[in-house]
Design an enzyme around this catalytic site. Structure first.
Site, short mmCIF file in Angstrom:
data_model
loop_
_atom_site.label_atom_id
_atom_site.label_comp_id
_atom_site.label_asym_id
_atom_site.label_seq_id
_atom_site.Cartn_x
_atom_site.Cartn_y
_atom_site.Cartn_z
N PHE A 247 7.10 -49.58 2.13
CA PHE A 247 8.09 -50.59 2.08
C PHE A 247 7.73 -52.08 1.30
O PHE A 247 6.42 -52.15 0.98
CB PHE A 247 8.22 -50.99 3.79
CG PHE A 247 8.69 -50.12 4.85
CD1 PHE A 247 10.11 -50.27 5.06
CD2 PHE A 247 7.94 -49.21 5.25
CE1 PHE A 247 10.61 -49.32 5.75
CE2 PHE A 247 8.67 -48.15 5.93
CZ PHE A 247 9.80 -48.22 6.23
N THR B 4 5.92 -43.72 4.11
CA THR B 4 6.88 -44.32 3.19
C THR B 4 6.50 -45.96 3.13
O THR B 4 5.59 -46.48 3.82
CB THR B 4 8.27 -44.91 4.24
OG1 THR B 4 9.00 -43.45 4.79
CG2 THR B 4 9.11 -45.73 3.81
#
Length: 292
Positions: free
Chosen positions: A183, A181
């Site tokens: 960020f 992921t």
């Protein structure tokens, strides 16, 4: 506590959406281990924690390598009042967590955030588990722990399992091994990264009219000036399907001559161009491109 003391304390705080043990919590601890993490109920609350001075930074998930973009984020960023000052890539290793005494055979439902469930879709299908959507992964783990039902499991982080006293029934249950992921780190004030050839990312949003070749013309300057667009997302903003807003990441600093020319051409053919942040590119980008 005096106002000065409160302000000094908030300078060491980074906010995230979710409850303790969420992947955003892990990202905060990995990127800024010296800071205290502040859980918030929603993305709007996370932004507000920074604008109100309760936190210095916000850690916001933007996209996942297997599940795509995080819902609603692109709509919320332009109005957040914050600036992107950095990025962090967090490897996501999902654990199947359950109350003590539960077994693989006893699990009927699996609880988690929609993104996490999407990232484990094939696994849960093979196991015959029914997915149940929650607001966040750690919140699902917390509820499963509180219920203590051996037929319920959660997909969440190992940290969430430790915090809420759940056992790991199965480790690394994500469908794709390199599940990651991305960020973004946000602050009230923008930064001005060195303009010295160090890799920089510029993030912005813009709108185009719903007319033939509008996007082609708006982005033409990036092609002719050799500026690499690493991300481009579109979404409808007025509910009538006539106006699209685009979110884009490009390589380069706005002061670079080629980037400046490309942005000038973009502004000519589009409207409401808004830069959300100019910040150093994370080293992870070089790693995935095979440059390490």
């Amino acid at each position: 506590m005096s106002e000065a003391t409160k302000q000094a304390a908030s300078e060491n705080v980074i906010a995230f959406q979710g409850v303790p043990g969420a992947y955003s919590d892990m990202a905060c601890r990995a990127a800024m281990p010296e800071m205290t993490t502040l859980p918030c109920a929603s993305f709007e609350d996370t932004f507000a924690a920074v604008t109100s001075g309760r936190a210095r930074y916000a850690m916001i998930p933007i996209e996942n390598s297997s599940a795509g973009r995080v819902a609603d984020i692109h709509h919320l960023l332009p109005g957040s009042g914050l600036h992107i000052i950095g990025e962090h890539f967090q490897k996501v290793e999902h654990q199947l967590l359950a109350p003590q005494g539960a077994t693989m055979d006893s699990i009927e439902t699996v609880h988690s955030h929609v993104q996490a469930l999407s990232q484990c879709r094939e696994y849960t299908r093979r196991q015959g588990m029914k997915p149940v959507v929650h607001a966040d992964t750690a919140g699902a783990a917390k509820e499963v722990a509180e219920l203590g039902d051996p037929s319920r499991a959660a997909v969440a982080s190992a940290l969430a399992g430790e915090i809420y006293g759940l056992q790991v029934l199965d480790a690394n249950v994500q469908d794709i091994p390199h599940n990651t992921t991305r960020f973004i780190i946000m602050s009230k004030e923008p930064i001005d990264p060195p303009h010295d050839g160090t890799p920089v990312i510029t993030t912005f949003v813009f709108r185009v009219r719903s007319v033939p070749a509008a996007l082609y013309k708006a982005l033409g300057g990036f092609a002719t000036n050799g500026v690499n667009i690493t991300k481009l997302e579109s979404y409808i903003i007025d509910g009538s399907f006539t106006v699209a807003q685009f979110y884009a990441d490009i390589e380069g600093h706005p002061e670079d001559r080629m980037v400046r020319l490309a942005l000038e051409e973009l502004s000519f053919f589009s409207r409401e161009v808004k830069i959300l942040g100019v910040y150093p590119a994370n080293d992870f980008r070089g790693t995935v491109n095979g440059d390490d």
